[in-house]
Design an enzyme around this catalytic site. Structure first.
Site, PDB file in Angstrom:
ATOM      1  N   LYS A   1     -14.404  34.985 -38.696  1.00 18.41           N
ATOM      2  CA  LYS A   1     -13.752  34.888 -37.387  1.00 18.41           C
ATOM      3  C   LYS A   1     -13.185  36.250 -36.955  1.00 18.41           C
ATOM      4  O   LYS A   1     -13.100  36.542 -35.758  1.00 18.41           O
ATOM      5  CB  LYS A   1     -12.675  33.801 -37.410  1.00 18.41           C
TER       6      LYS A   1
ATOM      7  N   SER B   1     -11.050  32.305 -33.824  1.00 21.36           N
ATOM      8  CA  SER B   1      -9.967  31.489 -34.399  1.00 21.36           C
ATOM      9  C   SER B   1      -8.760  32.400 -34.598  1.00 21.36           C
ATOM     10  O   SER B   1      -8.928  33.619 -34.775  1.00 21.36           O
ATOM     11  CB  SER B   1     -10.385  30.930 -35.768  1.00 21.36           C
TER      12      SER B   1
ATOM     13  N   ASP C   1     -30.601  23.260 -36.403  1.00 22.14           N
ATOM     14  CA  ASP C   1     -29.662  23.706 -37.434  1.00 22.14           C
ATOM     15  C   ASP C   1     -29.573  25.226 -37.351  1.00 22.14           C
ATOM     16  O   ASP C   1     -30.523  25.937 -37.695  1.00 22.14           O
ATOM     17  CB  ASP C   1     -30.157  23.257 -38.811  1.00 22.14           C
TER      18      ASP C   1
ATOM     19  N   TYR D   1     -14.353  32.318 -44.095  1.00 21.49           N
ATOM     20  CA  TYR D   1     -14.042  31.810 -42.745  1.00 21.49           C
ATOM     21  C   TYR D   1     -13.197  32.830 -41.981  1.00 21.49           C
ATOM     22  O   TYR D   1     -13.529  33.201 -40.851  1.00 21.49           O
ATOM     23  CB  TYR D   1     -13.310  30.467 -42.823  1.00 21.49           C
TER      24      TYR D   1
HETATM   25  N1  NAP Z   1     -10.488  22.652 -35.265  1.00 15.70           N
HETATM   26  C1  NAP Z   1      -9.784  23.730 -35.456  1.00 15.70           C
HETATM   27  O1  NAP Z   1      -8.623  23.667 -35.902  1.00 15.70           O
HETATM   28  C2  NAP Z   1     -10.356  25.084 -35.118  1.00 15.70           C
HETATM   29  C3  NAP Z   1      -9.484  26.178 -35.114  1.00 15.70           C
HETATM   30  C4  NAP Z   1      -9.976  27.432 -34.819  1.00 15.70           C
HETATM   31  C5  NAP Z   1     -11.311  27.592 -34.505  1.00 15.70           C
HETATM   32  N2  NAP Z   1     -12.150  26.505 -34.504  1.00 15.70           N
HETATM   33  C6  NAP Z   1     -13.557  26.746 -34.189  1.00 15.70           C
HETATM   34  O2  NAP Z   1     -13.964  25.903 -33.139  1.00 15.70           O
HETATM   35  C7  NAP Z   1     -15.370  25.686 -33.227  1.00 15.70           C
HETATM   36  C8  NAP Z   1     -15.669  24.215 -33.060  1.00 15.70           C
HETATM   37  O3  NAP Z   1     -15.052  23.492 -34.101  1.00 15.70           O
HETATM   38  P1  NAP Z   1     -14.424  22.038 -33.907  1.00 15.70           P
HETATM   39  O4  NAP Z   1     -12.997  22.135 -34.264  1.00 15.70           O
HETATM   40  O5  NAP Z   1     -14.795  21.472 -32.607  1.00 15.70           O
HETATM   41  O6  NAP Z   1     -15.127  21.296 -35.147  1.00 15.70           O
HETATM   42  P2  NAP Z   1     -16.171  20.101 -35.212  1.00 15.70           P
HETATM   43  O7  NAP Z   1     -15.670  18.924 -34.451  1.00 15.70           O
HETATM   44  O8  NAP Z   1     -16.466  19.946 -36.660  1.00 15.70           O
HETATM   45  O9  NAP Z   1     -17.436  20.684 -34.433  1.00 15.70           O
HETATM   46  C9  NAP Z   1     -18.312  21.619 -35.000  1.00 15.70           C
HETATM   47  C10 NAP Z   1     -19.596  21.599 -34.207  1.00 15.70           C
HETATM   48  O10 NAP Z   1     -20.481  22.573 -34.751  1.00 15.70           O
HETATM   49  C11 NAP Z   1     -21.740  21.946 -35.005  1.00 15.70           C
HETATM   50  N3  NAP Z   1     -22.400  22.545 -36.148  1.00 15.70           N
HETATM   51  C12 NAP Z   1     -21.906  22.685 -37.408  1.00 15.70           C
HETATM   52  N4  NAP Z   1     -22.834  23.233 -38.203  1.00 15.70           N
HETATM   53  C13 NAP Z   1     -23.936  23.443 -37.432  1.00 15.70           C
HETATM   54  C14 NAP Z   1     -25.218  23.969 -37.680  1.00 15.70           C
HETATM   55  N5  NAP Z   1     -25.571  24.380 -38.905  1.00 15.70           N
HETATM   56  N6  NAP Z   1     -26.103  24.038 -36.663  1.00 15.70           N
HETATM   57  C15 NAP Z   1     -25.776  23.601 -35.431  1.00 15.70           C
HETATM   58  N7  NAP Z   1     -24.564  23.096 -35.121  1.00 15.70           N
HETATM   59  C16 NAP Z   1     -23.660  23.014 -36.115  1.00 15.70           C
HETATM   60  C17 NAP Z   1     -21.387  20.476 -35.306  1.00 15.70           C
HETATM   61  O11 NAP Z   1     -22.479  19.623 -34.991  1.00 15.70           O
HETATM   62  P3  NAP Z   1     -23.489  18.974 -36.048  1.00 15.70           P
HETATM   63  O12 NAP Z   1     -22.697  18.644 -37.289  1.00 15.70           O
HETATM   64  O13 NAP Z   1     -23.993  17.769 -35.317  1.00 15.70           O
HETATM   65  O14 NAP Z   1     -24.538  20.007 -36.266  1.00 15.70           O
HETATM   66  C18 NAP Z   1     -20.276  20.247 -34.283  1.00 15.70           C
HETATM   67  O15 NAP Z   1     -20.823  19.919 -33.032  1.00 15.70           O
HETATM   68  C19 NAP Z   1     -15.819  26.281 -34.569  1.00 15.70           C
HETATM   69  O16 NAP Z   1     -16.409  27.554 -34.346  1.00 15.70           O
HETATM   70  C20 NAP Z   1     -14.507  26.440 -35.334  1.00 15.70           C
HETATM   71  O17 NAP Z   1     -14.563  27.502 -36.268  1.00 15.70           O
HETATM   72  C21 NAP Z   1     -11.702  25.255 -34.800  1.00 15.70           C
END
Ligand code: NAP
Length: 264
Positions: free
Chosen positions: A158, A141, A64, A154
């Protein structure tokens, strides 16, 4: 053609979404992998698939990153042994008006999005300096450029990732250390649903898939970009922002208070 040196890759937040696709793509490029997240069952399932599909050498680490102990464990793993690429992908939104989110929840978002990313970048760069090369990818982001009433922390976090990573890119410009900030727009992952939000806060038509995002980000990395914005068709728009930023920096060195603030 990959621009990443051969060897071990570390991907945080690899249990779903963007991180899981990075793990897949780096496995296809022949990297041994260390994949990190809290959900060990998801990591195990991904590791089993990557071993079966590509014969990949995959290690999982359940941690975590919002806790000091979890972060220290990952930091030690990043700094231990040869490292070709670190993808700092784990991140969370903490979305909601500031008043609606507890101070503790805000702090957890900052620990994950800022503190963990900073410490892991620091550890990776120390390895890269010893090795003489390596690649750091930080997932920011488009919200870095979008102050938002329901995403103050957030958006702010970012913006930090973007400026932090770009500053490092300048620091390492004349070396074999590569630094890239990736700026996703809306991506169809569990990001929104895992926080109890519907995807519908963005129009359906604005989403791309995590596969599209990662393939574009790796293409941008291979092309030598330090900032990659996969959903932005018109690069001139980014150039306009950059030109305005440089003009702004040139102007603020005027040595005088702006006339609109001069009293009398
Ligand atoms: N989806 C979008 O629209 C979007 C847009 C811009 C930027 N992003 C960025 O892209 C990145 C990945 O997001 P995603 O869209 O792929 O979302 P996601 O599917 O929710 O993935 C998030 C990942 O982060 C891990 N995580 C969350 N909290 C954690 C913690 N405390 N310790 C360790 N791991 C943790 C989660 O795994 P566990 O829950 O198993 O720990 C999961 O593997 C993030 O940085 C997000 O800000 C996403």
């Amino acid at each position: 053609m990959s621009s990443i040196i051969p060897g071990r890759a570390v991907v945080t937040g690899a249990s779903s979404g963007i991180g899981a696709v990075y793990a897949d793509r780096l496995a296809t490029r022949g990297h041994a992998l260390l994949i990190v997240a809290r959900r060990g069952d998801r990591l195990d399932a991904l590791a089993a698939r990557l071993r079966a599909q590509y014969g990949a050498d995959v290690t999982t680490l359940v941690a975590d990153l919002e806790t000091s102990a979890g972060l220290a464990e990952v930091e030690a793993a990043v700094g231990n042994g040869q490292l070709s690429i670190l993808v700092n992908n784990a991140g969370a939104g903490g979305l909601g008006s500031l008043a609606a989110v507890s101070a503790d929840a805000l702090e957890r978002t900052i620990k994950l999005n800022i503190v963990a990313l900073t410490r892991l970048s620091h550890a990776a760069l120390a390895r890269f300096r010893e090795q003489g090369a390596g690649t750091l990818v930080n997932i920011a982001s488009v919200m870095a450029l979008a102050p938002s009433p329901s995403g103050a922390v957030y958006s702010g976090s970012k913006a930090y990732v973007l400026n932090f990573t770009r500053s490092l890119a300048f620091e390492y410009a004349d070396t074999a250390v590569r630094v890239q900030a990736v700026m996703p727009g809306p991506i169809r992952t569990e990001f929104f649903t895992s926080q109890g939000l519907s995807d519908s806060i963005f129009p359906d038509s604005s989403f791309i898939s995590a596969d599209q995002l990662v393939d574009a980000a790796l293409a941008g990395l291979d092309a030598g970009e330090t900032v990659t914005i996969p959903s932005l068709e018109n690069l001139a728009t980014w150039d306009t922002i950059e030109t305005a930023r440089k003009a702004f920096m040139a102007e603020i060195g005027s040595g005088a208070v702006a006339s609109r603030y001069r009293v009398g």
